[in-house]
Design an enzyme around this catalytic site. Structure first.
Site, PDB file in Angstrom:
ATOM      1  N   ASP A  36       0.848  -1.192   0.000  1.00 11.29           N
ATOM      2  CA  ASP A  36       0.000   0.000   0.000  1.00 11.29           C
ATOM      3  C   ASP A  36       0.886   1.246   0.000  1.00 11.29           C
ATOM      4  O   ASP A  36       1.986   1.250   0.545  1.00 11.29           O
ATOM      5  CB  ASP A  36      -0.937   0.015   1.212  1.00 11.29           C
ATOM      6  CG  ASP A  36      -2.178   0.865   0.979  1.00 11.29           C
ATOM      7  OD1 ASP A  36      -3.277   0.282   0.829  1.00 11.29           O
ATOM      8  OD2 ASP A  36      -2.042   2.111   0.923  1.00 11.29           O
ATOM      9  N   ASN A  84      -5.942  -5.054  -5.731  1.00 11.90           N
ATOM     10  CA  ASN A  84      -7.143  -4.354  -5.284  1.00 11.90           C
ATOM     11  C   ASN A  84      -6.979  -2.837  -5.179  1.00 11.90           C
ATOM     12  O   ASN A  84      -7.978  -2.121  -5.132  1.00 11.90           O
ATOM     13  CB  ASN A  84      -7.543  -4.951  -3.927  1.00 11.90           C
ATOM     14  CG  ASN A  84      -8.552  -4.124  -3.195  1.00 11.90           C
ATOM     15  OD1 ASN A  84      -9.729  -4.113  -3.553  1.00 11.90           O
ATOM     16  ND2 ASN A  84      -8.087  -3.386  -2.184  1.00 11.90           N
ATOM     17  N   TYR A 150     -12.563   6.221 -14.798  1.00  7.86           N
ATOM     18  CA  TYR A 150     -12.658   5.061 -13.898  1.00  7.86           C
ATOM     19  C   TYR A 150     -13.321   3.898 -14.633  1.00  7.86           C
ATOM     20  O   TYR A 150     -12.849   2.759 -14.587  1.00  7.86           O
ATOM     21  CB  TYR A 150     -13.469   5.477 -12.670  1.00  7.86           C
ATOM     22  CG  TYR A 150     -13.592   4.437 -11.580  1.00  7.86           C
ATOM     23  CD1 TYR A 150     -12.586   4.277 -10.627  1.00  7.86           C
ATOM     24  CD2 TYR A 150     -14.731   3.641 -11.470  1.00  7.86           C
ATOM     25  CE1 TYR A 150     -12.706   3.332  -9.611  1.00  7.86           C
ATOM     26  CE2 TYR A 150     -14.858   2.704 -10.457  1.00  7.86           C
ATOM     27  CZ  TYR A 150     -13.849   2.559  -9.523  1.00  7.86           C
ATOM     28  OH  TYR A 150     -13.976   1.630  -8.511  1.00  7.86           O
ATOM     29  N   LYS A 154     -11.722   0.156 -15.336  1.00  8.10           N
ATOM     30  CA  LYS A 154     -12.329  -1.054 -14.760  1.00  8.10           C
ATOM     31  C   LYS A 154     -12.814  -2.016 -15.849  1.00  8.10           C
ATOM     32  O   LYS A 154     -12.799  -3.232 -15.662  1.00  8.10           O
ATOM     33  CB  LYS A 154     -13.453  -0.663 -13.804  1.00  8.10           C
ATOM     34  CG  LYS A 154     -12.962   0.114 -12.566  1.00  8.10           C
ATOM     35  CD  LYS A 154     -11.942  -0.657 -11.738  1.00  8.10           C
ATOM     36  CE  LYS A 154     -11.589   0.041 -10.438  1.00  8.10           C
ATOM     37  NZ  LYS A 154     -10.625  -0.741  -9.620  1.00  8.10           N
ATOM     38  N   THR A 185     -16.501   2.950   1.874  1.00  8.44           N
ATOM     39  CA  THR A 185     -15.073   3.021   2.207  1.00  8.44           C
ATOM     40  C   THR A 185     -14.621   4.467   2.000  1.00  8.44           C
ATOM     41  O   THR A 185     -15.353   5.291   1.432  1.00  8.44           O
ATOM     42  CB  THR A 185     -14.232   2.115   1.273  1.00  8.44           C
ATOM     43  OG1 THR A 185     -14.200   2.726  -0.030  1.00  8.44           O
ATOM     44  CG2 THR A 185     -14.779   0.702   1.171  1.00  8.44           C
TER      45      THR A 185
END
Ligand SMILES: NC(=O)c1ccc[n+]([C@@H]2O[C@H](COP(=O)([O-])OP(=O)(O)OC[C@H]3O[C@@H](n4cnc5c(N)ncnc54)[C@H](O)[C@@H]3O)[C@@H](O)[C@H]2O)c1
Length: 258
Positions: A36, A84, A150, A154, A185
């Site tokens: 990360d 992810n 985005y 994806k 989130t």
């Protein structure tokens, strides 16, 4: 799910869907590795779970090969790779284009999946097989007009997963995409109020951890699993595209040969 003796690497594992999945995998007995950008948060969750933190920027082509090498050195194997990490564009990408932002979202959401998969494959082969899950989105299955860039990244992840999966299935490496609906989130924190006001249900990060477990248990090569509030996660049913009338299937072509 029993993951004793298995090693799982999760990018974007310090927050949201990644963190919930890291906790679930560790709870199932896996040794977990968190890659990360957020160094402090990566160390915090890795320390909590007696795992390994590998802070880094997944857009750097060197990050994922170095992470895979560090995992094999530390634990001797790699079994599950959850690619992810992801960001939203924060710009139109239609009426105007900020080039740095465009490169950034392509780097995080797409390059990282390509860099991560290619880095992981030799290690998964050495482990005798394994599982790669890349986080796409419902925006990988349909257009999200509010974020065209985005959506483009994806969809690209879905295409890459569907093309890579048959190539790797023979080695016992199962490749899937995870396609979450809107999930509560930090990624969508700015819009959380709007969802609440509209009475639109959000998924929780734990719902996605459930879906990751379901994919690890039942995922077949190339499946792209949607996740929506109140529904069981399941593979999305793609329609076959029409072929030429009266023709057989096209031959399998490796462009490396041409
Ligand atoms: N939240 C949603 O509604 C939703 C819906 C569909 C898909 N997704 C996807 O799920 C994935 C996880 O998102 P989330 O909602 O948990 O978001 P989040 O912001 O909580 O977590 C994303 C994590 O990725 C890390 N990251 C970002 N850029 C990075 C980089 N360059 N290198 C390394 N790490 C980096 C961040 O530090 C963060 O820890 C993303 O791919 C996102 O696109 C989210």
């Amino acid at each position: 799910m029993d993951m004793s003796g298995k090693v799982a690497l999760v990018t974007g594992g310090a927050s949201g869907i990644g963190a919930a999945s890291v906790r679930r995998l560790a709870g199932a007995g896996a040794r977990v590795v968190v890659v990360d950008l957020d160094t402090d948060a990566a160390h915090a969750i890795a320390d909590e779970l007696a795992g390994l933190a590998l802070p880094g920027d997944v857009t750097d082509p060197a990050t994922m090969p170095a992470a895979v090498a560090a995992v094999e050195e530390q634990y001797g194997r790699l079994d599950v790779v959850f690619l992810n990490a992801g960001i939203t564009a924060g710009q139109s990408g239609i009426e105007d284009l900020d080039l740095d932002g465009y490169r950034r979202i392509m780097g995080v959401n797409l390059d990282h999946v390509v860099f991560g998969l290619t880095a992981a494959v030799p290690a998964l082969r050495r482990a005798g097989g394994g599982h790669i899950i890349a986080t796409s989105s419902l925006a990988g299955l349909t257009g999200m007009p509010g974020d065209a860039l985005y959506t483009a990244t994806k969809h690209a992840v879905v295409g890459y997963v569907r093309a890579a999966a048959p190539v790797l299935a023979g080695d016992g490496i199962v490749v899937n995409a995870l396609c979450p609906g809107f999930t509560d989130t930090p990624l969508i924190a700015a819009a959380a109020g709007a969802f609440h006001d509209a009475g639109f249900p959000l998924l929780g990060a734990d719902d996605l951890a459930d879906a990751v477990v379901a994919i690890l248990e039942r995922g077949q090569p190339g499946e792209c699993w949607f996740v929506q509030p109140g529904r069981e996660p399941a593979p999305y049913g793609f329609r076959g595209i029409p072929g030429p009338i009266g023709s057989p299937r096209p031959p399998d072509i490796s462009w490396e040969d041409h």
